[in-house]
Structure formats: C-alpha cells, structure tokens
Design an enzyme around this catalytic site. Structure first.
Site, PDB file in Angstrom:
ATOM      1  N   ASP A 157       0.836  -1.207   0.000  1.00  0.00           N
ATOM      2  CA  ASP A 157       0.000   0.000   0.000  1.00  0.00           C
ATOM      3  C   ASP A 157       0.872   1.259   0.000  1.00  0.00           C
ATOM      4  O   ASP A 157       0.578   2.232  -0.693  1.00  0.00           O
ATOM      5  CB  ASP A 157      -0.922  -0.009   1.223  1.00  0.00           C
ATOM      6  CG  ASP A 157      -1.729  -1.292   1.319  1.00  0.00           C
ATOM      7  OD1 ASP A 157      -2.433  -1.600   0.349  1.00  0.00           O
ATOM      8  OD2 ASP A 157      -1.632  -1.985   2.344  1.00  0.00           O
ATOM      9  N   HIS A 185      -4.932  -3.493   6.298  1.00  0.00           N
ATOM     10  CA  HIS A 185      -4.708  -3.727   4.872  1.00  0.00           C
ATOM     11  C   HIS A 185      -6.045  -4.143   4.266  1.00  0.00           C
ATOM     12  O   HIS A 185      -6.312  -5.314   4.006  1.00  0.00           O
ATOM     13  CB  HIS A 185      -3.645  -4.803   4.666  1.00  0.00           C
ATOM     14  CG  HIS A 185      -3.457  -5.164   3.215  1.00  0.00           C
ATOM     15  ND1 HIS A 185      -3.011  -4.261   2.293  1.00  0.00           N
ATOM     16  CD2 HIS A 185      -3.685  -6.323   2.541  1.00  0.00           C
ATOM     17  CE1 HIS A 185      -2.954  -4.847   1.100  1.00  0.00           C
ATOM     18  NE2 HIS A 185      -3.374  -6.099   1.234  1.00  0.00           N
TER      19      HIS A 185
END
Length: 331
Positions: A157, A185
């Site tokens: 990410d 996440h």
C-alpha cells in the site's frame, strides 16, 4: 552461516516472484547464504516440485538448499524468517466472516507450529489476507515468541501511495519519502501524505505543496490506493503478485538492514495502546523506523480531524475482525 527462510503458499503466484528475489540476495544481501523451506498444501506438491526445479536451474550462488514440504514442522524448524504468504482466498459468495473463520484455522495452526519449532528470534511477516488479523492470530498462538517479532504487510500500500504521488509530481518514486499507511490492509486503510516529502532540485518539499491539490490528496489519492488491488484484479483477472512480492522483499530487507535516517516505512505491528489513540492489542499499520532488526513507531506526528476520523474507522474494523477471529480460535 545460512539463514533459514520459510515461505508459505510457495506454489502460488506471489511466491513465484518472491522466491527468486530472496534466493538471489535482494533481501538479505548478495553474500548471505540462504536455505529456503517451501510450505504448501498437499494438492500443490506437484506444482511446488516444479518451482524447486526452477530455483535449482537458476544456479543462484547463495542458495544452499531448497526444501519443499506440506508439513509445518519440517517447514518451520529452526527458521530465522517466516513469510506467511499462503491463505484461503475470498471466493465468490463468501462472506467476510467465512473468510475470517477459514484463515483463523490456518494461522492458529501456523502460530502453534512457529511457537514449537521456529527460533525464538524468528521474524514473521504475514501477507495472506486479512493480513492484520491473521498476524494477530499467529502471534496469539505463539506466546513464546516476542510480539514484536510479528508483522503484517502494508508496504505494498505504501509503494502504491508513493507511486501515485511521484506520478502527480513528475518525479521518480525514490524522491518521495515519509508516506504513511495507517490501519488495516483493507479498503478502510488510510494512506496519509500529510507528513510526506518530495525531493525536487535537491530540496525537501512538503508533498502537499509539491502536489498543490488538496482535493486530490483527500480524495482520489486515498481511494486509488485503497482500491488498487481490486483495480489490478479487474485488469489482470488475477490478484497482485509481482508488486506484492517486491513489497515483501522491501519489508523484510528494511526490517533486517534498517531504514534511512530521513525516512520511515509502514508496517502492521502490535499496538501498545499508547500510540495515536489506537486500541491496545491490534496489529495496526503505523509509520516505523527500523534499526538493528527492531522497529520503533514514529511518535509525535500531528493528526488533524480528517486523519483522526480515517484512523478511527480502520481501527474499528480491526477490533471487529479481532473479536470475530478470537471467537473462532477459541472453538
């Protein structure tokens, strides 16, 4: 002495890119010998044997041995690093609680095996989703291994966020520093550029100034990063593999070798309840600095009302996941 590194889900897509990078020295160094133990489920042993043959055929100078197995004891015995990539994927029609239940069983078993067979100094990174909660389950089931030795991957990410800012500012990704991923996440994660810096003409410029588009930073930037995995699946008809493998390498390399003094990285680590109002006992992604194989949460960053709301939403989701998962492993 060779490092023993275990990769689970070793016959899968992510591992196919990951194993080559680990075995050629991208993570632990070009002069550090490694022994790979590759774990997957029994039906995948034929495919895994093909992966072993390919690794052998690469003739990599630091790769001392490759062991393919479906037995957790064999895979985890005396390992230095565990990359827990394998997990039950979410299938069509599957509710999130069903995914949590299936993975709770997997990571309960792997946590117990780590506790029994791995070195007590083992470093564990969980990749299989839901990664934060799977890491927490493994940690809970391995009480003799320090909690600080468990982490989950949010570096993918972060890399996605850096790439978005770099593209917006027309600079290489190496010119973007101090990007933070907060929380889970999942689609609730909070990619935060408030403290990010862009290097232009040798000078550090706040990302907000370099981008000069507050609406983008609070809108499309966040949603693009949150939904990037889904966008990759829509385009490839397969989930992220090459970029995930690269992020795992980044995560473990920095954990082992350390971060630059003028930067930090994002990792899902255990919350002590004293950092940024995050409830104690969650595996939550924070900005961390790494040195000597240990992580430290970056303290004292300003959190405005916009950020606070985003950080609380993702923490709430993690509390709900934790409570559901712990109920499953108590059964």
């Amino acid at each position: 002495m060779a490092l023993r590194v275990c990769v689970t889900g070793a016959a899968g897509q992510i591992a196919y890119s990951l194993l080559y990078s680990v075995a050629k020295g991208d993570v632990f160094g070009k002069d550090q010998p490694v022994i790979l133990t590759l774990l997957d489920i029994p039906p995948m042993m034929g495919v895994l044997e093909g992966v072993v043959m390919e690794l052998q055929d690469c003739a990599l100078p630091i790769l001392q041995e490759v062991i393919a197995t479906s037995d957790e004891r064999e895979a985890f015995t005396d390992i230095d690093v565990a990359m827990l990539v394998g997990a039950m994927p979410r299938r069509e029609g599957m509710e999130r609680k069903d995914l949590l239940k299936a993975n709770a069983k997997i990571f309960k078993s792997q946590g117990k095996s780590l506790d029994q067979y791995a070195k007590k100094t083992v470093k564990v990174v969980v990749v299989g989703n839901p990664a934060n909660t799977n890491a927490l389950i493994a940690m809970k089931c391995a009480p003799s291994i320090p909690k600080e030795n468990f982490s989950c991957l949010t570096r993918l990410d972060q890399n996605r966020a850096k790439s978005q800012i770099a593209g917006k500012c027309s600079v290489p990704t190496s010119a973007v520093k101090k990007v933070t991923i907060w929380g889970n996440h999942s689609s609730t994660q909070f990619p935060d550029a408030m403290h990010a810096v862009v290097v232009k003409d040798g000078k550090d410029i706040q990302a907000s100034e370099a981008v000069n588009d507050d609406a983008w930073l609070k809108g499309d930037f966040i949603t693009t990063v949150q939904k990037r995995g889904a966008a990759v699946i829509a385009a490839r008809k397969l989930s992220s593999a090459m970029s995930a493998a690269k992020a795992i390498c980044d995560h473990v390399r920095d954990w082992v070798q350390g971060t630059a003094d003028d930067d930090w990285v994002s990792m899902g680590v255990i919350s002590d309840g004293n950092s940024y109002g995050v409830p104690e006992g969650l595996v939550y992604s924070f900005p961390v600095k790494l040195s000597g194989g240990k992580w430290t949460i970056v303290d004292g960053l300003a959190v405005d009302a916009f950020a606070r709301e985003k950080m609380d939403v993702t923490a709430k989701e993690l509390v709900e996941e934790r409570d559901a998962a712990f109920a499953f492993i108590a059964d």
